[in-house]
Design an enzyme around this catalytic site. Structure first.
Site, PDB file in Angstrom:
ATOM      1  N   THR A  48       0.903  -1.187   0.078  1.00 31.60           N
ATOM      2  CA  THR A  48       0.052  -0.025  -0.136  1.00 31.60           C
ATOM      3  C   THR A  48       0.770   1.426  -0.009  1.00 31.60           C
ATOM      4  O   THR A  48       0.749   2.515  -0.820  1.00 31.60           O
ATOM      5  CB  THR A  48      -0.881  -0.087   1.360  1.00 31.60           C
ATOM      6  N   TYR A 111     -13.389  -3.959  -2.880  1.00 33.95           N
ATOM      7  CA  TYR A 111     -14.506  -3.503  -3.715  1.00 33.95           C
ATOM      8  C   TYR A 111     -15.639  -4.842  -3.884  1.00 33.95           C
ATOM      9  O   TYR A 111     -16.674  -4.744  -3.655  1.00 33.95           O
ATOM     10  CB  TYR A 111     -14.177  -3.196  -4.892  1.00 33.95           C
ATOM     11  N   TYR A 137      -2.522 -10.287   4.300  1.00 27.04           N
ATOM     12  CA  TYR A 137      -2.765  -8.796   4.526  1.00 27.04           C
ATOM     13  C   TYR A 137      -4.160  -8.380   4.798  1.00 27.04           C
ATOM     14  O   TYR A 137      -4.976  -8.333   4.090  1.00 27.04           O
ATOM     15  CB  TYR A 137      -2.284  -7.850   3.467  1.00 27.04           C
ATOM     16  N   ARG A 142      -9.421  -0.609   4.352  1.00 28.12           N
ATOM     17  CA  ARG A 142      -9.286  -0.160   2.988  1.00 28.12           C
ATOM     18  C   ARG A 142     -10.167  -1.049   2.275  1.00 28.12           C
ATOM     19  O   ARG A 142     -10.511  -0.527   1.116  1.00 28.12           O
ATOM     20  CB  ARG A 142      -7.802  -0.538   2.763  1.00 28.12           C
ATOM     21  N   LYS A 165      -0.267 -10.270   8.155  1.00 25.17           N
ATOM     22  CA  LYS A 165      -0.291  -8.898   8.485  1.00 25.17           C
ATOM     23  C   LYS A 165      -1.326  -8.347   9.030  1.00 25.17           C
ATOM     24  O   LYS A 165      -2.589  -8.148   8.443  1.00 25.17           O
ATOM     25  CB  LYS A 165       0.364  -8.120   7.484  1.00 25.17           C
ATOM     26  N   ILE A 207       5.096  -4.863  10.033  1.00 24.76           N
ATOM     27  CA  ILE A 207       5.484  -4.180   8.598  1.00 24.76           C
ATOM     28  C   ILE A 207       5.049  -2.573   8.720  1.00 24.76           C
ATOM     29  O   ILE A 207       3.720  -2.349   8.890  1.00 24.76           O
ATOM     30  CB  ILE A 207       4.854  -4.795   7.596  1.00 24.76           C
TER      31      ILE A 207
END
Length: 297
Positions: A48, A111, A137, A142, A165, A207
């Site tokens: 990201t 999405y 992740y 997000r 993560k 991270i």
């Protein structure tokens, strides 16, 4: 027990850009060398923070290859290779692995999302296409999709699913994952303000976005914890908080690229639709850097 891909502080490294928006590979090389010199334990490329969402595939693979070649096995390189399209993710995973990356970072589908069963199928397909260790992740703020602890447990049974993560911000969920998965899933903090809390639950590191501007601070925080100096780890975590707040005062990586420019790096601007921080946020970022002693008067 699965050997972690890395232990300690991995940097979610920025992708520096030229004025025309193209990737500044020379500056990326300088940043990578500085990170390794200052103790960073792993390089996470095209995540990201690295703006992979605005890269075409060929550009992303070229950037991963450049990082792998520059690092030259001195620390692990973890390559962002996720997608909300499983077939696309499989293709990216295969190419990123062929570059010589040590592991792949795979985000949940965004999405279009999916069910929890869909997550198992999606990550399994992409992991097997890559054929190298995978760090899941989880960043529901997000993507709009959370990896449930029971799903993490199912995925941890796959030999290539090495870690997660965790950027949900939900410490209770992290505790559930740790309880369910044990040594079969290595947990990394995806939030700079929660490094020590995750380490206390058996996490293997972070991270980190803050590592772009203060790699030694984040590395030393993790190293202190693993050395058994919990008081020092706590002290450094608290020292990290103002920088973490500043780096997330706007959408990542807007603040960190602005900070890198202030510190003398040729980070450039973010690609659209990300734009420069406003004057209030610029002032907050600059103040945090000065308070931390990173930017001189």
């Amino acid at each position: 027990m699965k050997q972690p891909v890395f232990t300690g502080a991995g940097v979610a490294i920025i992708t520096p850009m030229h004025e025309d928006g193209s990737i500044n590979f020379e500056e990326l090389g300088r940043i990578i060398e500085d990170q390794i010199a200052r103790g960073t334990d792993a390089i996470i490329i095209c995540g990201t923070t690295g703006e992979c969402s605005t890269m075409v595939d060929a550009e992303q693979i070229k950037t991963i290859q450049y990082a792998v070649d520059t690092v030259a096995h001195r620390v692990p390189v973890i390559a962002g290779a996720g997608s909300n399209d499983t077939s696309h993710g499989c293709a990216l995973a295969k190419e990123a692995a062929a570059c010589g990356a040590d592991a792949l970072l795979m985000v949940t589908p965004y999405y279009n999302k999916t069910s929890q069963d869909g997550l198992v199928a999606h990550f399994t397909a992409m992991a097997e296409a890559g054929g190298i260790p995978v760090i899941l992740y989880n960043v529901p703020s997000r993507t709009g999709l959370n990896i449930a602890p029971a799903t993490a447990k199912k995925l941890s049974a796959h030999p290539l699913v090495n870690g997660i993560k965790e950027a949900s911000g939900n410490i209770a969920q992290v505790a559930q994952i740790a309880a369910l998965c044990g040594d079969e899933l290595n947990i990394y903090s995806g939030n700079d303000d929660q490094v020590v809390p995750l380490l206390s639950l058996g996490g293997k590191g972070v991270i980190s976005v803050v590592s772009n501007i203060a790699p030694k601070l984040v590395h030393d925080c993790c190293a202190a914890w693993f050395a058994g100096d919990t008081a020092q780890a706590r002290k450094l975590q608290l020292e990290m908080l103002p920088l973490s707040d500043a780096m997330f005062c706007d959408v990542n990586p807007i603040p960190v690229k602005y900070a890198m420019n202030l510190l003398g790096w040729k980070a450039g601007k973010c690609r659209m639709p990300l734009v420069e921080p406003n004057e209030t946020k610029k002032a907050a970022i600059e103040k945090a850097l000065r308070t931390a002693g990173l930017l001189q008067e």
